[in-house]
Design a protein around this motif. Structure first.
Motif, mmCIF file in Angstrom:
data_model
loop_
_atom_site.group_PDB
_atom_site.id
_atom_site.type_symbol
_atom_site.label_atom_id
_atom_site.label_comp_id
_atom_site.label_asym_id
_atom_site.label_seq_id
_atom_site.Cartn_x
_atom_site.Cartn_y
_atom_site.Cartn_z
ATOM 1 N N LYS A 49 93.959 -23.729 115.862
ATOM 2 C CA LYS A 49 94.543 -23.259 114.556
ATOM 3 C C LYS A 49 93.242 -23.746 113.617
ATOM 4 N N GLN A 52 98.391 -14.444 100.234
ATOM 5 C CA GLN A 52 99.274 -14.923 99.000
ATOM 6 C C GLN A 52 98.241 -15.558 97.628
ATOM 7 N N LYS A 72 106.273 -19.308 116.391
ATOM 8 C CA LYS A 72 105.945 -19.745 114.946
ATOM 9 C C LYS A 72 105.628 -18.578 114.197
ATOM 10 N N ASN A 73 105.880 -18.642 112.626
ATOM 11 C CA ASN A 73 105.231 -17.431 111.825
ATOM 12 C C ASN A 73 103.755 -17.510 111.547
ATOM 13 N N THR A 74 103.238 -18.722 111.643
ATOM 14 C CA THR A 74 101.555 -18.893 111.501
ATOM 15 C C THR A 74 100.905 -19.376 112.918
ATOM 16 N N PHE A 75 100.191 -18.756 113.161
ATOM 17 C CA PHE A 75 99.068 -19.052 114.284
ATOM 18 C C PHE A 75 99.944 -19.269 115.513
ATOM 19 N N LYS A 128 93.632 -21.034 98.362
ATOM 20 C CA LYS A 128 93.847 -22.509 99.039
ATOM 21 C C LYS A 128 93.056 -23.646 99.176
ATOM 22 N N ASP A 177 96.781 -26.936 118.466
ATOM 23 C CA ASP A 177 96.871 -27.980 117.293
ATOM 24 C C ASP A 177 96.877 -29.064 117.558
ATOM 25 N N ARG A 193 100.956 -24.636 120.100
ATOM 26 C CA ARG A 193 102.214 -24.266 118.910
ATOM 27 C C ARG A 193 102.936 -22.917 119.962
ATOM 28 N N SER A 238 94.114 -16.506 101.209
ATOM 29 C CA SER A 238 95.074 -15.818 102.096
ATOM 30 C C SER A 238 95.599 -14.515 101.272
#
Length: 281
Positions: free
Chosen positions: A248, A199, A142-145, A202, A150, A138, A197
């Motif tokens: 990931k 947020q 990238k904002n994630t990981f 999940k 991947d 990745r 998470s």
């Protein structure tokens, strides 16, 4: 990190201090009290009873629900609630084959603790040294990981889109795989897991595809989200997963399933296969 460690890592959550989110009397997710109280300022759309969050019964069609919730989320976005926003809608349903009761911005799915779906593709190549797997790294922005390993192709399942249709779309965007090849991807298995998470909850379902690619095909990133691709033997991939955290997190689960199916991992007691298919809350 052992294979089981990776599975456990993706299945770490608690329902303590989470409350049911109901649509038309059916529980579709779980929310925190803090988030429910935030939504309670929109009484035409949500009702918070201190024990459950309900969507207004006046919103009696999928489109009405989608439109009303979108307006609320747009306001919350301007207030800075969402760190990321990609204008992609996910369909809300408790089982993938059910009709969608509404669609919602992807960035909000975990806040409501809704079930989400995605596709992951194992890009396989037969070589004289045995079967190998295309592995992506990745992009570091990238904002994630960022920078993690991947799949060659993977993505969330947008509302109103078929599984193979999504595979074909993601394959073009992420690895420049032509339709003539990507359309040959075969659905091999389904895995489920539930984590949490910052947020929210999940509870995810991943549809795992195998795609046999010719030796002469070389993937190329089409959207800038991948730094590089490398073709790696299944045995080396197994070692990376069993001894490191380079992949990931949810990719580990999909590849463990692949390695079981290919006989690379000893699964005589069936424990790993069972743990890859956790009941979702």
């Amino acid at each position: 990190m052992s294979y089981l460690d990776h599975i456990n890592r993706c299945n770490h959550y608690t329902l303590t201090a989470r409350f049911p989110f109901l649509i038309d009397g059916v529980r579709y997710g779980f929310v925190t009290q803090e988030f429910a109280q935030l939504l309670n300022q929109f009484p035409d759309v949500f009702t918070w009873t201190q024990t459950e969050l309900k969507l207004s019964p006046k919103l009696n069609t999928a489109q009405k629900r989608t439109n009303a919730v979108a307006e609320v989320l747009s306001i919350l976005r301007t207030q800075g609630l969402f760190a990321a926003w990609n204008d992609e809608l996910f369909g809300i349903k408790n089982n993938f084959d059910d009709p969608e009761v509404m669609s919602i911005q992807r960035a909000a799915v975990a806040y409501f603790g809704l079930r989400a779906y995605g596709v992951h593709v194992n890009g396989l190549v037969n070589t004289s040294q045995g079967q190998k797997l295309w592995v992506a790294t990745r992009a570091k922005n990238k904002n994630t990981f960022p920078g993690m390993l991947d799949h060659i192709v993977a993505g969330g399942q947008p509302a109103g889109t078929g599984l193979l249709e999504n595979v074909i779309k993601e394959a073009d965007e992420e690895a420049s795989i032509p339709v003539a090849l990507s359309s040959q991807a075969k659905l091999k298995s389904t895995i489920t897991y539930c984590g949490e998470s910052t947020q929210g909850l999940k509870p995810d379902t991943l549809f795992c595809f195998d795609l046999q690619l010719p030796k002469e095909f070389i993937p190329q990133s089409n959207d800038g989200e991948v730094e590089s691709f490398e073709l790696i033997s299944l045995e080396k991939v197994a070692s990376i997963i069993n001894t490191t955290e380079q992949f990931k997190p949810n990719c580990n689960l999909v590849i463990i399933d692949l390695l079981i199916r290919k006989g690379v991992i000893d699964n005589r007691d069936n424990e790993l296969s069972q743990r890859l298919r956790q009941p979702l809350p």
